[in-house]
Design an enzyme around this catalytic site. Structure first.
Site, short mmCIF file in Angstrom:
data_model
loop_
_atom_site.label_atom_id
_atom_site.label_comp_id
_atom_site.label_asym_id
_atom_site.label_seq_id
_atom_site.Cartn_x
_atom_site.Cartn_y
_atom_site.Cartn_z
N HIS A 1 0.86 -1.19 0.00
CA HIS A 1 0.00 0.00 0.00
C HIS A 1 0.90 1.24 0.00
CE1 HIS A 1 -3.94 1.95 1.63
NE2 HIS A 1 -3.19 2.86 1.01
N GLU B 1 -2.67 -1.74 -3.12
CA GLU B 1 -3.74 -0.96 -2.52
C GLU B 1 -3.40 0.52 -2.57
OE1 GLU B 1 -5.12 -4.07 1.01
OE2 GLU B 1 -4.00 -2.26 1.53
N HIS C 1 -7.96 -5.75 7.49
CA HIS C 1 -7.72 -4.70 8.48
C HIS C 1 -7.99 -5.23 9.89
CE1 HIS C 1 -6.58 -0.48 9.03
NE2 HIS C 1 -7.21 -0.60 10.18
#
EC number: 2.6.99.2
Length: 238
Positions: free
Chosen positions: A43, A70, A190
């Site tokens: 990410h 991401e 997450h």
């Protein structure tokens, strides 16, 4: 079986703290594949405080498993993804100064923007996923964008799990059923950990992939990276 994609951002954070190349995130990613990870997630953020854009290009050259990138699809991120052409891009509505992801997309408000971006990525053969909260209207909005998958934002599940697992998982199971009925694949991520991943994977129908980084790396400090990867794989199989 649900696939495990390991987010290596925290390894890059550790590397960047000393300014050198220890740990070598490229070597870590390859080791994770050898240890059994089904994919690697990164990410990159605009300030490159952990994964750098150069890391993304370097990883593309060596990875054998699925590569998932991401991020918030700003122009620089979009151009990088189109050039790298990973297996999957996951669109996340992060603010520039976000410490970590903290909400899913408002897929109704941003419908036009998301449709444009998803069309652009899919035209290059890249599977698309949208980060969403387990809210029916947001799942329905995601389906309207033309995305291939959604990634359920699981912070709320993780925060409620210890006190009331059944209540924690209920909206996620319902969102997953709705997504599946609308033709969407289901990912999740997450704050998932060894403590809560088994219950989650059993309770979420049609779960294709989980992306786990922070907890996995922290657990590996005590248990070892290879051991932790295989512990997650065991829980996802059980």
């Amino acid at each position: 079986m649900t696939k495990l994609s390991v987010n290596i951002n925290k390894m890059a954070t550790l590397r960047n703290a000393r300014g050198g190349n220890v740990p070598d995130v490229i070597a870590v990613a390859r080791d994770l594949e050898d240890f059994g990870a089904d994919g690697i997630t990164v990410h990159p953020r605009p300030d490159e405080r952990h994964i750098r854009y150069a890391d993304v290009y370097a990883l593309k050259e060596v990875l054998k498993t699925e590569f998932n990138i991401e991020g918030n699809p700003n122009p620089r991120f979009t151009q990088m993804v189109l050039e790298v052409r990973p297996a999957q891009v996951t669109l996340v509505p992060d603010a520039v100064d976000a410490i970590t992801s903290n909400a899913g997309w408002d897929t109704k408000k941003h419908l036009s923007f998301l449709k444009e971006k998803i069309s652009e990525f899919k035209a290059r053969g890249i599977r698309t996923s949208i980060f969403v909260d387990p809210v029916p209207a947001m799942v329905e909005g995601a389906a309207e964008t033309g995305t291939d998958r959604i990634e359920l934002y699981t912070e709320m599940y993780a925060s409620v799990y210890e006190k009331d697992p059944a209540r924690a998982i209920k909206p996620y199971a319902e969102a997953a059923e709705l997504a599946h009925s609308l033709g969407l694949g289901i990912n999740a991520g997450h704050d998932l950990s060894l403590d809560n991943i088994g219950y989650f994977s059993k309770g979420i129908p049609h779960l294709l992939e989980v992306s786990i980084g922070h907890a996995l790396i922290c657990e590996a400090i005590y248990l070892g990276l290879e051991n932790v990867v295989n512990m997650y794989k065991h829980r996802l199989r059980s």
